[in-house]
Motif scaffolding. Structure first.
Motif, PDB file in Angstrom:
ATOM      1  N   PHE A 111       0.957  -1.133   0.080  1.00 22.95           N
ATOM      2  CA  PHE A 111       0.158  -0.073  -0.174  1.00 22.95           C
ATOM      3  C   PHE A 111       0.991   1.234   0.034  1.00 22.95           C
ATOM      4  O   PHE A 111       1.827   1.267   0.799  1.00 22.95           O
ATOM      5  N   THR A 112       0.559   2.163  -0.968  1.00 24.78           N
ATOM      6  CA  THR A 112       1.341   3.448  -0.707  1.00 24.78           C
ATOM      7  C   THR A 112       0.131   4.864  -0.589  1.00 24.78           C
ATOM      8  O   THR A 112      -1.012   4.443  -0.765  1.00 24.78           O
ATOM      9  N   ALA A 113       0.573   5.636   0.195  1.00 26.18           N
ATOM     10  CA  ALA A 113      -0.395   6.658   0.413  1.00 26.18           C
ATOM     11  C   ALA A 113      -0.688   7.939  -0.418  1.00 26.18           C
ATOM     12  O   ALA A 113      -1.347   9.043  -0.186  1.00 26.18           O
ATOM     13  N   HIS A 114      -0.435   7.516  -1.859  1.00 33.28           N
ATOM     14  CA  HIS A 114      -0.889   8.767  -2.896  1.00 33.28           C
ATOM     15  C   HIS A 114      -2.694   8.846  -2.760  1.00 33.28           C
ATOM     16  O   HIS A 114      -3.369   8.129  -2.662  1.00 33.28           O
ATOM     17  N   HIS A 115      -2.822  10.323  -3.014  1.00 37.21           N
ATOM     18  CA  HIS A 115      -4.240  10.889  -2.848  1.00 37.21           C
ATOM     19  C   HIS A 115      -4.639  11.610  -3.979  1.00 37.21           C
ATOM     20  O   HIS A 115      -3.860  11.412  -4.948  1.00 37.21           O
ATOM     21  N   ALA A 116      -5.837  12.231  -3.701  1.00 33.86           N
ATOM     22  CA  ALA A 116      -6.525  12.744  -4.724  1.00 33.86           C
ATOM     23  C   ALA A 116      -5.602  13.977  -5.324  1.00 33.86           C
ATOM     24  O   ALA A 116      -5.519  14.201  -6.563  1.00 33.86           O
ATOM     25  N   ASN A 117      -4.899  14.712  -4.560  1.00 28.90           N
ATOM     26  CA  ASN A 117      -4.118  15.801  -4.861  1.00 28.90           C
ATOM     27  C   ASN A 117      -2.586  15.064  -5.709  1.00 28.90           C
ATOM     28  O   ASN A 117      -2.416  16.053  -6.564  1.00 28.90           O
ATOM     29  N   ASP A 118      -2.237  14.165  -5.341  1.00 28.63           N
ATOM     30  CA  ASP A 118      -1.087  13.637  -6.159  1.00 28.63           C
ATOM     31  C   ASP A 118      -1.557  13.199  -7.423  1.00 28.63           C
ATOM     32  O   ASP A 118      -0.631  13.385  -8.231  1.00 28.63           O
ATOM     33  N   ASN A 119      -2.552  12.795  -7.666  1.00 24.20           N
ATOM     34  CA  ASN A 119      -3.208  12.210  -8.838  1.00 24.20           C
ATOM     35  C   ASN A 119      -3.264  13.488  -9.651  1.00 24.20           C
ATOM     36  O   ASN A 119      -2.983  13.438 -10.734  1.00 24.20           O
ATOM     37  N   LEU A 120      -3.881  14.636  -9.071  1.00 24.77           N
ATOM     38  CA  LEU A 120      -4.035  15.927 -10.041  1.00 24.77           C
ATOM     39  C   LEU A 120      -2.701  16.290 -10.243  1.00 24.77           C
ATOM     40  O   LEU A 120      -2.376  16.794 -11.313  1.00 24.77           O
ATOM     41  N   GLU A 121      -1.520  16.506  -9.421  1.00 28.49           N
ATOM     42  CA  GLU A 121      -0.308  16.927  -9.611  1.00 28.49           C
ATOM     43  C   GLU A 121       0.170  16.025 -10.726  1.00 28.49           C
ATOM     44  O   GLU A 121       1.144  16.774 -11.651  1.00 28.49           O
ATOM     45  N   THR A 122       0.368  14.775 -10.678  1.00 29.99           N
ATOM     46  CA  THR A 122       0.751  13.949 -11.536  1.00 29.99           C
ATOM     47  C   THR A 122       0.186  14.263 -13.177  1.00 29.99           C
ATOM     48  O   THR A 122       0.927  14.153 -14.040  1.00 29.99           O
ATOM     49  N   VAL A 123      -1.130  14.454 -13.057  1.00 29.28           N
ATOM     50  CA  VAL A 123      -1.734  14.802 -14.611  1.00 29.28           C
ATOM     51  C   VAL A 123      -1.137  16.048 -15.079  1.00 29.28           C
ATOM     52  O   VAL A 123      -1.157  16.230 -16.273  1.00 29.28           O
ATOM     53  N   LEU A 124      -1.194  16.945 -14.297  1.00 31.47           N
ATOM     54  CA  LEU A 124      -0.666  18.189 -14.708  1.00 31.47           C
ATOM     55  C   LEU A 124       0.808  18.484 -14.873  1.00 31.47           C
ATOM     56  O   LEU A 124       0.902  18.995 -15.878  1.00 31.47           O
ATOM     57  N   ILE A 125       1.442  17.693 -14.455  1.00 34.01           N
ATOM     58  CA  ILE A 125       2.976  17.650 -14.856  1.00 34.01           C
ATOM     59  C   ILE A 125       3.251  16.631 -16.156  1.00 34.01           C
ATOM     60  O   ILE A 125       3.694  17.145 -17.113  1.00 34.01           O
ATOM     61  N   ASN A 126       2.399  15.727 -16.415  1.00 31.13           N
ATOM     62  CA  ASN A 126       2.273  14.983 -17.696  1.00 31.13           C
ATOM     63  C   ASN A 126       1.895  16.004 -18.687  1.00 31.13           C
ATOM     64  O   ASN A 126       2.255  15.903 -19.845  1.00 31.13           O
ATOM     65  N   PHE A 127       0.689  16.720 -18.647  1.00 31.59           N
ATOM     66  CA  PHE A 127       0.116  17.711 -19.306  1.00 31.59           C
ATOM     67  C   PHE A 127       1.084  18.644 -19.753  1.00 31.59           C
ATOM     68  O   PHE A 127       1.336  19.164 -20.937  1.00 31.59           O
ATOM     69  N   ILE A 128       1.753  19.407 -18.850  1.00 28.52           N
ATOM     70  CA  ILE A 128       2.666  20.360 -18.999  1.00 28.52           C
ATOM     71  C   ILE A 128       3.903  19.778 -19.923  1.00 28.52           C
ATOM     72  O   ILE A 128       4.536  20.512 -20.653  1.00 28.52           O
ATOM     73  N   ARG A 129       4.298  18.465 -19.641  1.00 30.46           N
ATOM     74  CA  ARG A 129       5.665  18.176 -20.242  1.00 30.46           C
ATOM     75  C   ARG A 129       5.246  17.395 -21.497  1.00 30.46           C
ATOM     76  O   ARG A 129       6.048  17.267 -22.350  1.00 30.46           O
ATOM     77  N   GLY A 130       3.876  17.112 -21.891  1.00 34.55           N
ATOM     78  CA  GLY A 130       3.332  16.476 -23.132  1.00 34.55           C
ATOM     79  C   GLY A 130       2.994  15.007 -22.934  1.00 34.55           C
ATOM     80  O   GLY A 130       4.074  14.294 -22.446  1.00 34.55           O
ATOM     81  N   THR A 131       1.866  14.614 -23.048  1.00 34.89           N
ATOM     82  CA  THR A 131       1.609  13.241 -22.996  1.00 34.89           C
ATOM     83  C   THR A 131       0.452  13.017 -23.832  1.00 34.89           C
ATOM     84  O   THR A 131      -0.101  13.749 -24.568  1.00 34.89           O
ATOM     85  N   GLY A 132       0.045  11.473 -23.880  1.00 35.27           N
ATOM     86  CA  GLY A 132      -0.917  11.065 -24.723  1.00 35.27           C
ATOM     87  C   GLY A 132      -2.078  10.538 -23.479  1.00 35.27           C
ATOM     88  O   GLY A 132      -1.908  11.340 -22.406  1.00 35.27           O
ATOM     89  N   ILE A 133      -3.250  10.250 -24.079  1.00 29.26           N
ATOM     90  CA  ILE A 133      -4.131  10.235 -23.092  1.00 29.26           C
ATOM     91  C   ILE A 133      -3.875   9.245 -21.806  1.00 29.26           C
ATOM     92  O   ILE A 133      -4.716   9.632 -20.721  1.00 29.26           O
ATOM     93  N   GLU A 134      -3.121   8.399 -21.943  1.00 32.69           N
ATOM     94  CA  GLU A 134      -2.840   7.495 -20.939  1.00 32.69           C
ATOM     95  C   GLU A 134      -1.983   8.435 -19.696  1.00 32.69           C
ATOM     96  O   GLU A 134      -2.508   8.120 -18.678  1.00 32.69           O
ATOM     97  N   GLY A 135      -1.477   9.609 -20.151  1.00 31.80           N
ATOM     98  CA  GLY A 135      -0.634  10.315 -19.150  1.00 31.80           C
ATOM     99  C   GLY A 135      -1.884  11.250 -18.529  1.00 31.80           C
ATOM    100  O   GLY A 135      -1.527  11.985 -17.425  1.00 31.80           O
ATOM    101  N   LEU A 136      -3.173  11.619 -19.192  1.00 30.27           N
ATOM    102  CA  LEU A 136      -4.066  12.369 -18.397  1.00 30.27           C
ATOM    103  C   LEU A 136      -4.947  11.566 -17.307  1.00 30.27           C
ATOM    104  O   LEU A 136      -5.987  11.940 -17.004  1.00 30.27           O
ATOM    105  N   THR A 137      -4.815   9.898 -17.634  1.00 30.68           N
ATOM    106  CA  THR A 137      -5.754   9.335 -16.834  1.00 30.68           C
ATOM    107  C   THR A 137      -5.187   9.117 -15.331  1.00 30.68           C
ATOM    108  O   THR A 137      -6.062   8.401 -14.345  1.00 30.68           O
ATOM    109  N   GLY A 138      -4.015   9.568 -14.877  1.00 31.10           N
ATOM    110  CA  GLY A 138      -3.629   9.504 -13.475  1.00 31.10           C
ATOM    111  C   GLY A 138      -3.054   8.387 -13.194  1.00 31.10           C
ATOM    112  O   GLY A 138      -2.641   7.539 -13.847  1.00 31.10           O
ATOM    113  N   ILE A 139      -2.978   8.400 -11.821  1.00 35.72           N
ATOM    114  CA  ILE A 139      -2.153   7.150 -11.021  1.00 35.72           C
ATOM    115  C   ILE A 139      -3.157   5.907 -11.073  1.00 35.72           C
ATOM    116  O   ILE A 139      -4.242   6.098 -10.455  1.00 35.72           O
TER     117      ILE A 139
END
Length: 436
Positions: free
Chosen positions: A120-148
């Motif tokens: 178990f890891t403690a990733h939460h909803a805010n981590d998910n949002l951060e990850t998607v935004l980082i992927n979006f900023i760096r450039g990604t496909g749809i899989e990078g926008l679906t989150g953790i």
């Protein structure tokens, strides 16, 4: 929050109530709350803490805190200390990437050695949002926008349903103690800059950002699954498995709607990034190649050929006299005496055993090699033989020769040499079979 957590586990991870769970605990509020929730939910658990030795006394204090937490929860704890900076320098990767590799490699080792069912890891909803935004900023496909992902092999993230605010409120309500990582306040890390500067601005524009994000993420996940289903249907129609990898029919690819998007889905997992070049292979001249760090796509007449990057394996392998079965990296050889020559598949030849000079040698072909193709008159260079047979580049690269002394006995799986053929005067017929 506890009731919501237990309901969430029961709906998505019901088997965890009967299995052993290893909790990744840093000492921060997220992992401390996760540990308390798991304890209250009655899970059979142990804690695992990584000391990355990146913050001096602060890192040691985190370790001491986790030991005290485990004692308070009356649960087992595992601690590992890493020389993270040295590891990062040795592998020429960032410290953050090094810490991630070290952490998950150790978790996997613990899980396998001590037979934990989940981590178990403690990733939460805010981590998910951060990850998607980082992927979006760096450039990604749809899989990078679906989150953790909630589950990734043996790793489970049961707090993705909850926001950081939910977690901190729970911690305060239950008077929990936790550690604050001072590096989280530094904007020199890209993720921290997104967390501390970008997301607050977005929240000003939309206070319901997390809820909106979750709805959008869910829609994107559904779209992603739809695309996966579509690709799984067309893949067997356009692709054929080969000894070297896969071949894809150019003519069929070009008839598909949204061809460029389809090619992205087909080849994205192989590390390609130059998608205009990949798409351009459909109309390129034969011989054009596009590379990723691990693979390559080759335009070959009517096909695209997907292979791993070729290895520089110039080793030679020997086969001793009287060996019946020989297993080598490229395949298995079977030798047996036979009474007559039979009609066989391409992987079997019959030769005059007395013409062989042992030990036999198996090696790659080289420029200048020649042989006397069975069924033809005279000799021919291997390179010319390949051209006449219309072999692709991967087929040439993966071609091996069986040699007796300086002479080629067999261009393995393609053509035997006439000099070693069975004749009327042959006293011992050797049947030689090869399985890649």
């Amino acid at each position: 929050m506890l009731s919501a957590f237990k309901k969430h586990l029961q709906e998505l991870f019901p088997k965890t109530f009967k299995r052993r769970v290893l909790l990744a605990v840093s000492g921060g509020v997220d992992s401390v709350v996760l540990a308390h929730l798991c304890k209250q939910a009655g899970l059979e658990m142990a804690l695992a803490h990584c000391n990355f030795n990146l913050r001096g006394d602060e890192s040691d204090a985190d370790e001491a805190f986790v030991l005290e937490l485990a004692d308070a929860l009356e649960t087992e704890v595992f601690i590992e200390s890493f020389e993270t900076e040295a590891y990062a320098a040795g592998k020429k990767i960032s410290v953050q990437m090094a810490a991630r590799e070290l952490r998950y490699n150790w978790f996997k080792e613990l899980r396998e050695t001590l037979q934990f069912d989940h981590i178990f890891t403690a990733h939460h909803a805010n981590d998910n949002l951060e990850t998607v935004l980082i992927n979006f900023i760096r450039g990604t496909g749809i899989e990078g926008l679906t989150g953790i992902p909630q589950v990734n092999e043996f790793v489970v993230r049961p707090l993705l349903l909850f926001s950081r605010a939910h977690i901190e409120n729970y911690a305060r309500e239950h008077q929990l103690q936790w550690r604050e990582d001072s590096s989280n306040a530094s904007t020199k890390y890209f993720r921290n800059k997104v967390r501390l500067e970008v997301i607050p601005k977005l929240l000003e524009l939309n206070p319901q950002l997390l809820e909106s994000f979750e709805n959008t993420r869910r829609h994107l996940q559904q779209s992603s699954k739809l695309i996966e289903d579509y690709v799984s249907v067309i893949f067997p129609k356009v692709a054929k498995q080969e000894a070297y990898g896969y071949s894809f029919k150019v003519k069929l690819l070009r008839t598909l709607p949204n061809t460029k998007a389809v090619m992205y889905e087909l080849f994205k997992t192989f590390g390609f990034t130059e998608w205009d070049d990949v798409h351009g292979l459909l109309t390129a001249q034969p011989g054009k190649i596009v590379y990723s760090k691990t693979h390559r796509l080759i335009k070959d007449r009517e096909d695209l050929l997907l292979t791993l990057l070729p290895s520089q394996d110039d080793r030679k392998y020997t086969i001793k006299e009287d060996e019946e079965v020989v297993m080598l990296p490229m395949g298995t050889f079977h030798f047996e005496l036979d009474e007559e020559v039979e009609k066989t598949e391409a992987g079997t030849i019959f030769i005059d055993r007395e013409k062989l000079q042992f030990p036999l040698v198996v090696r790659r072909w080289q420029q200048g090699d020649y042989f006397y193709p069975f069924g033809m008159k005279g000799k021919k260079k291997i390179s010319k033989f390949f051209k006449d047979e219309k072999l692709s580049l991967p087929q040439k690269e993966n071609c091996w020769l069986l040699c007796s002394g300086q002479d080629i006995v067999w261009v393995i799986n393609y053509r035997a040499d006439a000099r070693f053929a069975v004749e009327d005067s042959t006293r011992e017929i050797l049947r030689l079979s090869y399985t890649p």
